[in-house]
Design an enzyme around this catalytic site. Structure first.
Site, PDB file in Angstrom:
ATOM      1  N   ASP A 120       0.863  -1.162   0.000  1.00 51.53           N
ATOM      2  CA  ASP A 120       0.000   0.000   0.000  1.00 51.53           C
ATOM      3  C   ASP A 120       0.914   1.231   0.000  1.00 51.53           C
ATOM      4  OD1 ASP A 120      -3.236   0.471   1.566  1.00 51.53           O
ATOM      5  OD2 ASP A 120      -2.133   1.738   0.172  1.00 51.53           O
ATOM      6  N   GLU A 154     -10.680   6.484   4.212  1.00 55.52           N
ATOM      7  CA  GLU A 154      -9.694   5.802   5.059  1.00 55.52           C
ATOM      8  C   GLU A 154      -9.820   6.222   6.524  1.00 55.52           C
ATOM      9  OE1 GLU A 154      -6.467   6.135   1.466  1.00 55.52           O
ATOM     10  OE2 GLU A 154      -5.824   5.038   3.245  1.00 55.52           O
TER      11      GLU A 154
HETATM   12  C1  GLC Z   1      -4.326   4.243  -0.096  1.00 57.31           C
HETATM   13  C2  GLC Z   1      -5.225   3.070   0.230  1.00 57.31           C
HETATM   14  C3  GLC Z   1      -5.310   2.047  -0.874  1.00 57.31           C
HETATM   15  C4  GLC Z   1      -5.153   2.746  -2.218  1.00 57.31           C
HETATM   16  C5  GLC Z   1      -3.746   3.301  -2.282  1.00 57.31           C
HETATM   17  C6  GLC Z   1      -3.512   4.103  -3.572  1.00 57.31           C
HETATM   18  O1  GLC Z   1      -3.622   4.634   1.059  1.00 57.31           O
HETATM   19  O2  GLC Z   1      -4.976   2.371   1.437  1.00 57.31           O
HETATM   20  O3  GLC Z   1      -6.582   1.394  -0.756  1.00 57.31           O
HETATM   21  O4  GLC Z   1      -5.357   1.816  -3.269  1.00 57.31           O
HETATM   22  O5  GLC Z   1      -3.428   4.121  -1.167  1.00 57.31           O
HETATM   23  O6  GLC Z   1      -4.339   5.242  -3.581  1.00 57.31           O
END
Ligand code: GLC
Length: 623
Positions: free
Chosen positions: A325, A515
């Site tokens: 991530d 988030e």
């Molecule tokens: C974010 C999220 C993830 C996402 C990634 C790219 O922090 O946790 O779900 O796909 O970063 O945006």
């Protein structure tokens, strides 16, 4: 191996782009092709393929020079001018630069198209997963994935960081709405369908976040706290959110108390509640998995060799690649070298760096030269990445010719409207108030959310957190009612009505969030919402309330004031689908895929202890 639709279509048309690598004969077995390419690659080129950079942080020349494997847009990572054409131009520039690298290995561009190609202004915005869970309709979800892939491919984005197959056990989590359900079988069925739709279109799904991202314990997250807020300027991700001093406001509400925390569950619970959707997705052809920020068994998931390698790649037979991530490796250890070694050796194959890519590349290079990361591990990671790029047909045709006109097309909006109709859940309907009587002469409508595409869409819409208002084209509930009914509609966002009326409609919504910014300690309706209900209640004989939210909220005390209650979750750009239901053009069919607690004491799920919730999974009235 199913040849993806996009590749099939590509094959039928002449190749626009001269493919400059040695791999022209696609009939050569993929593994032999990979061997051939691997043997030509330098260590730096191999590490380049393991590197994913966010689009504002990359020097385009470095894509060519370093053979960068992937570029991404984070939430809201849009071109200066946010429209499909500018998106296509931006992505094409990056892909073309990769074709100029020494071996011409095409890069793949990734974006979160979690409910439509949602970063792009004008894209069709579908209901978030919590609403799709209420449809119990895998074929609908597959069709949504196909439409989403077509809109992505019009902009040359082939990698979608979706579906999230989270099982949110504590709905105070800001990512609850990204999950389909708290029923693991519903999650597996719909996650499988979404993967099938993307694969059918030659796009790359990213099944996330592996594993048990929805199992964390309240208060266990250390991602952001008032203490480390002083350091926010050193935290580009949070600084990027442009939240600034608003962060203190969100922290007081409970932000970042759950997200990225510790899943304090035993392995039996992890395997029962959180693992099955990954097996279903792999069976459906998923070739990418994104690791979770959360921790389990004392380790960050990004350093969990047992789960990433032994279980995912070994036991489940996952042959694709695992991506981190966003900036997640940095959370493993304060010493970056130690963190990189731990993550790559645990089974991470590509690092969503996403900013300081030179630091990552040189660190991993040093780790290999020092013997802390084996060349065999590097070759395994690169083999997996190349395998996916070859199975997607990128070497034959790294870009699609899908016309820009598909973005936000009438066909896709009609599909989204169908999804809205099927995702709303009717939970109270005294005296069969709904659908509205055909002879309803006039109705009072209150709530800013009755006329706000931004509230309908929620987070991950044009901007990372989304925002109220006309954030992207669509239809609101109010517009839908006015377009389809002769009833006189008196609308006042504040519900300040002079006159009385037989029927009133109040539309409530959560402020959009994403988030950990959406973690909330208290899920009861706000004082403003309660006052709005009471204000309109005093003016009407019958009251309908529609709640648009990323999760169940505590409405127990207000429910008696409602004659009808609809949980609409986050329906997306086509709010007219809700008007269809209110007016009886289509029947209510949605069934809750989450438990709806009676009080905060019944949250998380584990606290329910046999008490009856206000509503349960499977509840939903039909009309
Ligand atoms: C974010 C999220 C993830 C996402 C990634 C790219 O922090 O946790 O779900 O796909 O970063 O945006």
């Amino acid at each position: 191996m199913r040849i993806a639709y996009c590749v099939l279509r590509r094959k039928k048309q002449s190749t626009h782009y001269t493919i400059r690598n040695t791999e022209k004969d696609v009939t050569i077995k993929i593994e032999e092709r990979i061997d051939d390419l691997l043997n030509q690659m330098t260590l730096l080129e191999k590490i380049g393929q393991m590197t994913q950079v966010e689009k504002n942080s990359i020097e385009v020349a470095d894509i060519k020079r370093l053979g960068i494997g992937s570029i991404l847009s984070g939430g809201g990572g849009n071109p200066e001018l946010n429209n499909p054409s500018e998106w296509r131009k931006m992505v094409t520039t990056f892909i073309e630069a990769s074709l100029e690298s020494r071996l011409g290995i095409p890069l793949i561009y990734g974006s979160d198209a979690v409910h439509g190609h949602n970063n792009v202004y004008g894209a069709t915005i579908f209901p978030h997963n919590i609403g799709l869970g209420a449809t119990r309709d895998p074929d609908l979800v597959r069709r949504i994935a196909i439409a989403t892939a077509r809109e992505m491919e019009a902009t040359n984005v082939l990698w979608n960081f979706a579906p999230a197959v989270s099982n949110p056990r504590d709905i105070r989590w800001g990512r609850t709405y990204e999950g389909y359900s708290q029923d693991v079988e519903v999650i597996s069925a719909l996650g499988r369908a979404y993967v099938e739709g993307l694969v059918e279109m030659g796009a790359l799904p990213s099944v996330k976040h592996f594993v048990a991202d929805g199992g964390t314990t309240w208060g266990s997250s250390t991602r952001v706290s008032a203490e480390n807020m002083a350091l926010i300027d050193n935290d580009p991700t949070l600084a990027n959110t442009k939240v600034g001093d608003w962060m203190f406001h969100y922290l007081q509400l409970g932000a970042w108390k759950l997200d990225q925390g510790i899943s304090d569950i035993d392995e039996e619970t992890l395997r029962r509640d959180h693992l099955p959707p990954y097996l279903a997705a792999i069976e459906a052809g998923a070739l990418n998995v994104m690791a979770s920020y959360s921790s389990w068994d004392g380790k960050r998931m990004h350093a969990q060799h047992y789960l990433l390698t032994d279980v995912l790649k070994g036991e489940l037979g996952f042959a694709g690649f695992v991506v981190t991530d966003w900036e997640a490796i940095d959370q493993i250890d304060d010493d970056f070298y130690t963190a990189v070694v731990a993550a790559i050796n645990a089974g991470i194959d590509m690092n969503m760096v996403p900013f300081k890519y030179h630091r990552f590349i040189t660190t991993l290079q040093r780790a290999v030269e020092c013997g802390d990361v084996s060349m065999a591990r590097i070759d395994d990671a690169v083999r997996r990445i190349l395998r996916v790029k070859m199975q997607l047909g990128l070497f034959e045709k790294p870009m699609c010719d899908t016309p820009l006109s598909v973005v936000g097309s009438a066909e896709h909006r009609a599909l989204a409207r169908e999804a809205v109709q099927k995702s709303a859940v009717l939970l109270k309907n005294d005296a069969n108030l709904l659908p509205l009587p055909a002879d309803t002469e006039h109705i009072l409508v209150a709530g800013e959310a009755a006329h706000s595409v931004g509230y309908q869409c929620g987070g991950w819409t044009v901007e990372w957190m989304g925002k109220p208002g006309a954030i992207t084209p669509g239809t609101t509930i109010l517009e839908g009612l006015r377009a389809q009914s002769d009833t006189e509609i008196v609308f006042d966002p504040a519900g300040e009505f002079e006159q009385t009326a037989p029927i009133g409609l109040v539309v409530l919504a959560e402020e959009p969030y994403a988030e950990g910014m959406g973690d909330r300690e208290d899920l009861r309706l706000s004082a403003e919402h309660i006052a709005l209900i009471e204000r309109v209640r005093s003016k009407v004989e019958k009251l309908i309330v529609i709640l648009m939210s990323g999760r169940p909220l505590i409405i127990t005390d207000q429910l008696p004031q409602m004659d009808a209650f609809v949980a609409a979750f986050l329906p997306g750009s086509e709010g007219n689908g809700l008007a269809d239901l209110l007016l009886g053009a289509v029947p209510f069919t949605g069934k809750l895929s989450y438990v709806w607690p009676r009080s905060m004491e019944q949250i998380p799920l584990s606290a329910q202890n046999g008490q009856t919730p206000l509503f349960d999974i499977g509840d939903g009235l039909t009309t």
